[in-house]
Design a protein around this motif. Structure first.
Motif, PDB file in Angstrom:
ATOM      1  N   TYR A  25      -8.221  -7.037   5.124  1.00 11.34           N
ATOM      2  CA  TYR A  25      -7.296  -5.933   5.076  1.00 11.34           C
ATOM      3  C   TYR A  25      -6.359  -5.735   6.383  1.00 11.34           C
TER       4      TYR A  25
ATOM      5  N   LEU B  72      -5.959  -5.436  -0.800  1.00  9.12           N
ATOM      6  CA  LEU B  72      -5.510  -4.029  -0.040  1.00  9.12           C
ATOM      7  C   LEU B  72      -4.563  -4.062   0.969  1.00  9.12           C
TER       8      LEU B  72
ATOM      9  N   ILE C 292       1.319   2.711  -0.309  1.00  9.52           N
ATOM     10  CA  ILE C 292       0.493   3.573  -0.598  1.00  9.52           C
ATOM     11  C   ILE C 292       1.048   4.838  -1.551  1.00  9.52           C
ATOM     12  N   THR C 293       2.362   5.303  -0.700  1.00 10.08           N
ATOM     13  CA  THR C 293       2.695   6.414  -1.462  1.00 10.08           C
ATOM     14  C   THR C 293       3.349   6.314  -2.782  1.00 10.08           C
TER      15      THR C 293
ATOM     16  N   THR D 187      -3.685  -0.109  -4.234  1.00 10.40           N
ATOM     17  CA  THR D 187      -4.759   0.244  -3.296  1.00 10.40           C
ATOM     18  C   THR D 187      -5.967   0.730  -3.715  1.00 10.40           C
ATOM     19  N   VAL D 188      -5.940   1.886  -4.765  1.00 10.22           N
ATOM     20  CA  VAL D 188      -6.787   2.322  -5.540  1.00 10.22           C
ATOM     21  C   VAL D 188      -7.884   1.272  -6.115  1.00 10.22           C
TER      22      VAL D 188
ATOM     23  N   GLY E  41      -9.930  -1.195  -3.782  1.00 12.31           N
ATOM     24  CA  GLY E  41     -10.788  -0.381  -3.123  1.00 12.31           C
ATOM     25  C   GLY E  41     -11.708   0.127  -4.031  1.00 12.31           C
TER      26      GLY E  41
ATOM     27  N   PHE F 284     -10.706   2.057   4.968  1.00 15.92           N
ATOM     28  CA  PHE F 284      -9.307   1.635   4.574  1.00 15.92           C
ATOM     29  C   PHE F 284      -8.952   2.304   3.333  1.00 15.92           C
ATOM     30  N   TRP F 285      -9.953   2.282   2.205  1.00 14.16           N
ATOM     31  CA  TRP F 285      -9.652   2.672   1.169  1.00 14.16           C
ATOM     32  C   TRP F 285      -9.595   4.334   1.027  1.00 14.16           C
TER      33      TRP F 285
ATOM     34  N   ALA G 213      -6.159   5.649   2.378  1.00 18.33           N
ATOM     35  CA  ALA G 213      -5.443   5.191   1.694  1.00 18.33           C
ATOM     36  C   ALA G 213      -5.142   6.188   0.476  1.00 18.33           C
ATOM     37  N   VAL G 214      -6.450   6.696  -0.092  1.00 13.42           N
ATOM     38  CA  VAL G 214      -6.424   7.603  -1.389  1.00 13.42           C
ATOM     39  C   VAL G 214      -5.951   8.958  -0.804  1.00 13.42           C
TER      40      VAL G 214
ATOM     41  N   ILE H 168      -4.183   9.453   1.801  1.00 14.26           N
ATOM     42  CA  ILE H 168      -2.550   9.706   1.993  1.00 14.26           C
ATOM     43  C   ILE H 168      -1.854   9.639   0.843  1.00 14.26           C
TER      44      ILE H 168
ATOM     45  N   ALA I 150      -0.399  13.427   1.280  1.00 14.78           N
ATOM     46  CA  ALA I 150       1.069  12.981   1.774  1.00 14.78           C
ATOM     47  C   ALA I 150       1.824  12.670   0.688  1.00 14.78           C
ATOM     48  N   GLY I 151       1.361  11.691  -0.160  1.00 14.51           N
ATOM     49  CA  GLY I 151       2.287  11.405  -1.149  1.00 14.51           C
ATOM     50  C   GLY I 151       2.455  12.252  -2.370  1.00 14.51           C
TER      51      GLY I 151
END
Lengths: 290, 330
Positions: free
Chosen positions: A233, A249, A256-257, A263-264, A267, B154-155, B158-159, B161, B165-166
């Motif tokens: 990563y 990842l 991400i957004t 990513t999901v 992960g 890291f996962w 990310a989730v 965020i 945030a998203g």
């Protein structure tokens, strides 16, 4: 030693293994059953990925880039239009492989250090134990980064680094285990009966110390998968075109957004595999061989 | 007084040992990497270091001396904190670390506080559970603790965020300063896995303490369940969790490496990653040394705290527990 004795001894051991396996299965419990199922799925995906995802994990289709999860692609598609689900399934082999390789390196070195400390002279034990404790005090990822900075990035170095970084932890467990076995009454009894030191070592100390390793190793593979994928990563292990979970990842990091599924999905695979292996390892260690 | 002195000496010895191990690992890893060590220090074969800078490194690290002398010199430099200059950034290593330390400490500190709060909430809820449905929920909680404890930073980050945030847009996706708003997401990301571990330990401790004779005695004297929990059991349950806080802090620092990269946050972890990418060996050694010594300090504080909470331990010379039972990596 006559042949008959050897036969009955190995038969006795086989029976012990059978009994242990049965007791273990009975003690698995619902959580353990689910974990065993997940581990089985991951192993199957690693061995025959085509069984779950017949597609090609590297087939690009630029027109289909960044498709969100839907009927066509369960986990969506990535920047080159590759199917994320297919890639996650095909990544199982590499991720499980690097986890197992790192664990094997760590266990091997831990075995050497742990046995050296437990069986060697007292000064060696003192010195090794001190070093093991200090190395254990360093966070594994930090130790791994220290090694990668010197060895360079890549799959090989990152596996080696995680293996070396986890060795002190294994050495610690193995030293304690070997020491309790060496000083146990049955080893003393065998020695008094005239069994030589090397024979006692291979007949009693090795099997009784290595048994718990199955549990510790299972737990360790789960953790090693997380650490190796953390290095990927961070861009220090496997590189993005490869379907290794950490590398996937890394590729999804900047989206991400907008494209969360990149990513999901990988992960989720890492978390599920690591959690299942950890849970299974704990259940295994809860049932010790008699 | 003598006990205090002995304790201090023990801690100092531990710190010296850490410095020795870091220096030794680096020394042998540099030689094992093959090629010219001066090249490795300057970023490996790909860096195409100039002849002058290689000559400078050779002199600075005394690479023309016999191996044993080189090793002793490396030890001396490490123990006396002569960390040298970063080769990629051309600045003193100590200055670079000093700049980044406060941000990482703020992050790890808040992470530890959140982890403790979460673990405490989970453990007290679990032992207060009555009735069959609640007991079943506690069973699920145990599984949840394991999943939380292995969840990769890291996962999880990310989730978080993607959601906060998203999706919801409540909190910023990147974190650059030390305000609470900016620290919250990264700190939660750090706290959850540690809370998973601490929660297991604390719940086990509380369950054990609740069944102990002193709890029964308190109940027969008419103490309410709540009073038994807060006045009697918690002190016992907190002990193993305090002992593990040193370990937890180490875990938070290695988590910070990932979390700082994820949230684009400057800090010690980011510095370490950038230095690793650049194969800036002096900077890597410096950061690793600071992290390792930080660990020794936190372990010592945890040891002192344990003695405050449990008077029985006051005669003990050294801290004993360093990691959750059966855990392989920290």
């Amino acid at each position: 030693m006559s042949g008959q004795q050897t036969a009955s001894r190995s038969q006795g051991r086989a029976a012990a293994v059978g009994g242990w396996a049965r007791r273990w299965a009975a003690n698995l419990g619902p959580g353990g059953m689910v974990s065993a199922g997940v581990v089985l799925l991951v192993v199957l995906a690693a061995l025959v990925p085509g069984l779950f995802a017949p597609g090609d994990p590297t087939a690009v289709a630029p027109a289909q880039a960044y498709q969100p999860p839907g009927p066509g692609a369960v986990f969506g598609t990535d920047a080159s239009g590759r199917d994320v689900y297919t890639r996650v399934v095909h990544g199982a082999g590499q991720s499980l492989g690097v986890g197992a390789a790192a664990t094997a390196i760590g266990l091997g070195l831990g075995l050497l250090l742990g046995f050296g400390a437990a069986l060697g002279p007292r000064w060696l034990d003192g010195a090794l134990s001190r070093v093991i404790e200090v190395l254990f005090a360093l966070p594994s990822l930090v130790l791994a980064l220290l090694l990668v900075s010197v060895l360079g990035a890549g799959v090989g170095p990152s596996v080696l680094a995680v293996g070396l970084a986890t060795a002190p932890g294994y050495a610690r467990i193995l030293r304690a285990r070997a020491q309790s076995v060496v000083h146990s009454p049955y080893v003393t009894a065998a020695r008094l009966e005239g069994v030589s030191a090397p024979e006692a070592f291979f007949l009693h100390v090795v099997p009784n110390t290595l048994w718990p390793l199955i549990a510790v190793g299972t737990l360790g593979i789960g953790q090693a998968i997380v650490w190796v994928s953390a290095l990927s990563y961070l861009g220090l292990g496997a590189l993005p075109p490869s379907p290794e979970w950490g590398a996937m990842l890394n590729a999804g990091r900047l989206h991400i957004t907008s494209s969360w599924w990149l990513t999901v999905a990988p992960g989720l695979a890492i978390t599920a595999a690591a959690a299942a292996l950890t849970m299974l390892g704990r259940r295994l260690s809860a049932v010790e061989p008699a | 007084m003598r006990a205090v002195l002995r304790w201090l000496l023990g801690r100092l010895a531990a710190a010296a040992l850490v410095a020795w191990v870091v220096a030794t690992v680096v020394f042998f890893a540099l030689r094992a990497a093959g090629g010219d060590p001066s090249e490795a220090i300057l970023g490996g074969p790909g860096s195409q270091a100039s002849e002058e800078s290689m000559a400078r490194v050779r002199q600075e690290y005394s690479l023309d001396e016999p191996l044993i002398v080189q090793y002793l010199l490396q030890l001396a430099r490490t123990v006396t904190f002569q960390l040298g200059d970063s080769y990629a950034r051309r600045l003193p290593v100590s200055e670079l670390i000093g700049d980044q330390l406060p941000g990482t400490l703020a992050l790890a500190g808040l992470g530890l506080v959140l982890a403790w709060a979460l673990a405490l909430a989970v453990a007290t809820l679990a032992v207060s559970a009555r009735g069959p449905i609640a007991r079943r929920a506690v069973g699920l909680l145990r599984g949840g603790e394991v999943v939380a404890s292995v969840m990769p930073h890291f996962w999880l980050g990310a989730v978080l965020i993607a959601v906060f945030a998203g999706g919801l847009g409540w909190l910023p996706a990147t974190s650059s300063d030390n305000s609470l708003r900016s620290l919250l997401l990264p700190a939660v990301t750090l706290a959850v896995p540690v809370a998973g571990f601490l929660g297991q330990v604390m719940r086990d401790g509380l369950e054990e303490a609740h069944a102990a004779p002193f709890a029964t005695t308190a109940r027969t004297r008419g103490a309410s369940e709540r009073r038994v929990l807060w006045a009697h059991s918690l002190r016992h349950a907190a002990l193993p969790a305090i002992a593990l806080s040193g370990w937890a802090f180490g875990s938070l620092l290695s988590g910070a490496v990932v979390v700082e990269t994820l949230f684009g946050r400057p800090g010690l972890g980011r510095l370490l990653i950038d230095a690793t990418h650049a194969r800036d060996v002096p900077l890597v050694i410096g950061v690793v040394l600071v992290i390792a010594l930080g660990y020794v300090v936190v372990m010592s504080v945890a040891d002192l705290l344990e003695r405050v909470v449990d008077p029985r331990l006051r005669g003990r010379v050294e801290a004993v527990r360093t990691a959750p039972e059966g855990e392989v990596v920290s």
